[in-house]
Motif scaffolding. Sequence first.
Motif, PDB file in Angstrom:
ATOM      1  N   GLN A 177       0.892  -1.260  -0.197  1.00 44.50           N
ATOM      2  CA  GLN A 177       0.036   0.035   0.089  1.00 44.50           C
ATOM      3  C   GLN A 177       0.684   1.213  -0.025  1.00 44.50           C
ATOM      4  O   GLN A 177       0.547   2.369  -0.572  1.00 44.50           O
ATOM      5  CB  GLN A 177      -0.770   0.152   1.223  1.00 44.50           C
ATOM      6  N   MET A 181      -0.110   4.812  -1.688  1.00 46.36           N
ATOM      7  CA  MET A 181      -1.091   5.466  -0.943  1.00 46.36           C
ATOM      8  C   MET A 181      -0.412   6.037   0.218  1.00 46.36           C
ATOM      9  O   MET A 181       0.532   5.667   0.793  1.00 46.36           O
ATOM     10  CB  MET A 181      -1.979   4.412  -0.240  1.00 46.36           C
ATOM     11  N   LYS A 182      -0.778   7.434   0.643  1.00 45.22           N
ATOM     12  CA  LYS A 182      -0.221   8.237   1.342  1.00 45.22           C
ATOM     13  C   LYS A 182      -1.371   8.583   2.374  1.00 45.22           C
ATOM     14  O   LYS A 182      -2.403   8.941   1.598  1.00 45.22           O
ATOM     15  CB  LYS A 182       0.695   9.238   1.111  1.00 45.22           C
ATOM     16  N   GLU A 183      -1.118   9.106   3.632  1.00 48.52           N
ATOM     17  CA  GLU A 183      -2.344   9.492   4.154  1.00 48.52           C
ATOM     18  C   GLU A 183      -2.058  11.071   4.624  1.00 48.52           C
ATOM     19  O   GLU A 183      -0.863  11.499   4.850  1.00 48.52           O
ATOM     20  CB  GLU A 183      -2.307   8.917   5.659  1.00 48.52           C
TER      21      GLU A 183
END
Length: 186
Positions: A177, A181-183
């Motif tokens: 992920q 994907m990064k938050e």
Amino acid sequence: MDALTLLKSRNSAARLCAPGPDDNALAEIFASASRAPDHGRLRPWRFLLVRGDALSALGELFADAAQERDSSVNEADLLRCRQQPLRAPLILVVIACISEHPTVPRIEQQLSAGCAAYGALLAAEALGYAGIWRTGANAFDQIVHRGLDLESHEEISGFLYLGTRGGQSKPLPELAQTDFMKEWRQ
């Protein structure tokens, strides 16, 4: 096969053979495609079904378009163009039908057509078939568009080649992920 397994395991099949989806399977495929996200319920897509002798006619159209793009194209390349549609027993031409709309921008309509195409691929896989989404120069060629009777507000999102998988599935790399994907945090 449960939905998550299907989503995590579907992959493109470059080698396809008969049989392709029959009319009952196509009804399921189109029903699934019609559930694509669709802001404004515009249904900004349609499908052209190409099978049987129409596959050869599509190959001729591809060859004509290639020759128009490059008058010096050689006979071997024209033969390759003619044979492209014969790689599968059935092709669905996915057409985005773009309208001027006050709240649904062009990109949303294009993405909706793409989601309909993906829904069709997933449904085909769930029914035991396989497919591959192809574009290339023919998807953007005006000769191809005219030959397929597209209207001025329509564009080809892709050609879905469908049939029975010929050979083993290619292994897909596992992605972490963190690769995509990064938050976001304030």
